[in-house]
Design an enzyme around this catalytic site. Structure first.
Site, PDB file in Angstrom:
ATOM      1  N   THR A   1       0.840  -1.191   0.000  1.00 29.46           N
ATOM      2  CA  THR A   1       0.000   0.000   0.000  1.00 29.46           C
ATOM      3  C   THR A   1       0.878   1.245   0.000  1.00 29.46           C
ATOM      4  O   THR A   1       1.866   1.317   0.733  1.00 29.46           O
ATOM      5  CB  THR A   1      -0.939   0.035   1.227  1.00 29.46           C
ATOM      6  OG1 THR A   1      -1.819  -1.086   1.175  1.00 29.46           O
ATOM      7  CG2 THR A   1      -1.769   1.312   1.240  1.00 29.46           C
TER       8      THR A   1
ATOM      9  N   PHE B   1       1.129   5.238   0.764  1.00 28.54           N
ATOM     10  CA  PHE B   1       0.533   6.271   1.601  1.00 28.54           C
ATOM     11  C   PHE B   1       1.097   7.636   1.230  1.00 28.54           C
ATOM     12  O   PHE B   1       2.242   7.748   0.765  1.00 28.54           O
ATOM     13  CB  PHE B   1       0.839   6.012   3.079  1.00 28.54           C
ATOM     14  CG  PHE B   1       0.170   4.788   3.648  1.00 28.54           C
ATOM     15  CD1 PHE B   1      -1.017   4.887   4.362  1.00 28.54           C
ATOM     16  CD2 PHE B   1       0.730   3.528   3.481  1.00 28.54           C
ATOM     17  CE1 PHE B   1      -1.630   3.771   4.888  1.00 28.54           C
ATOM     18  CE2 PHE B   1       0.117   2.399   3.997  1.00 28.54           C
ATOM     19  CZ  PHE B   1      -1.070   2.521   4.714  1.00 28.54           C
TER      20      PHE B   1
END
Length: 276
Positions: free
Chosen positions: A172, A174
């Site tokens: 992921t 960010f």
């Protein structure tokens, strides 16, 4: 006084893990939703926000592209978290005891093979860290959570199985958001400029707008479209490019883009992360 960084979700979430990796000196401020995390920074309750924008398995995070252009905040950094999903249970439980595992609806499909092989039913929770907290509170040996090892540490759960995600590269990305932009830095791994724009309603506008990046040798690493204002004809684009707006070739490309667009908004200029 310790500065705070706002996250969506509870302690032990992957957003918390991103903060621990990137801003370990800061105290996390858990928030119910993305808008709450943004508002915490706007109000001064927190100095920064750590927001997920995309996942290699799941794709882009819903609502983030809609929220960023109007947030009033600026991207000052990026962070990448390798999403290792673990089966967490109360102390004393074994894998054979587990009949149900709770997690966010995004994480459950990423562990489908493991759950099927071990005859475990997946159950939806609003947040993976919350699932860990609730499993710990119930004390039921038949229930588990799918979450980070950090969540297990925080809520006193045992790791019954590590890295059970189906995809071996589940990551992921960010973005770190702040009230003020910072265009002064130059990163060792290069710079990223993120922006949104709307093309003019003329034939081949997007093609012509993109031409400036090609002719000036600017690498575009991301381009996504999404509708705005409830209209099927008003399309906004989010883009990431390599480089800084002060670089001669980037400046020329952005100038050419402006000619074919209604508006351009720079969301952030920040160093590329080493994990990119």
């Amino acid at each position: 006084m310790t500065q705070r960084i706002a996250i969506q979700g509870e302690p032990g979430s992957y957003s918390h893990e991103a903060c621990r990796n990137k801003r370990p000196e800061m105290e996390i401020l858990p928030c119910r939703g993305f808008e709450d995390a943004i508002n915490a920074v706007r109000s001064g309750e927190a100095e920064l926000a750590m927001l997920p924008i995309e996942n290699t398995t799941y794709g882009r995070v819903a609502d983030i592209h809609r929220l960023l252009p109007h947030s009033g905040l600026h991207i000052i950094d990026e962070a990448f978290v390798r999403v290792h999903i673990n089966l967490l249970a109360v102390p004393g439980a074994t894998l054979e005891d587990i009949s149900e595992a709770y997690s966010h609806m995004v994480l459950l499909p990423q562990c489908a093979n493991f759950l099927e092989q071990n005859a475990i039913r997946g159950r939806v929770s609003s947040d993976n860290a919350r699932a860990a907290r609730e499993v710990a509170a119930k004390g039921d040996k038949t229930q588990a959570a799918l979450a980070s090892e950090l969540a297990g540490e925080i809520y006193g759960l045992d790791v019954l199985a590590r890295n059970i995600e189906d995809e071996g590269n589940n990551t992921t990305r960010f973005l770190t958001m702040a009230r003020q932009p910072d265009h002064s830095r130059r990163g060792d791994q290069g710079m990223i400029t993120s922006f949104v724009f709307e093309v003019r309603n003329i034939p081949a506008a997007l093609y012509k707008a993109m031409g400036g990046f090609a002719t000036n040798g600017v690498n575009m690493t991301k381009l996504e479209s999404y509708m705005v204002g409830g209209s099927f004809t008003a399309t906004q684009f989010y883009a990431d490019i390599d480089g800084h707006p002060d670089d001669a070739n980037v400046k020329l490309a952005l100038d050419e883009l402006q000619y074919f667009t209604n508006n351009i908004k720079i969301l952030g200029v920040y160093p590329a992360d080493r994990q990119r």
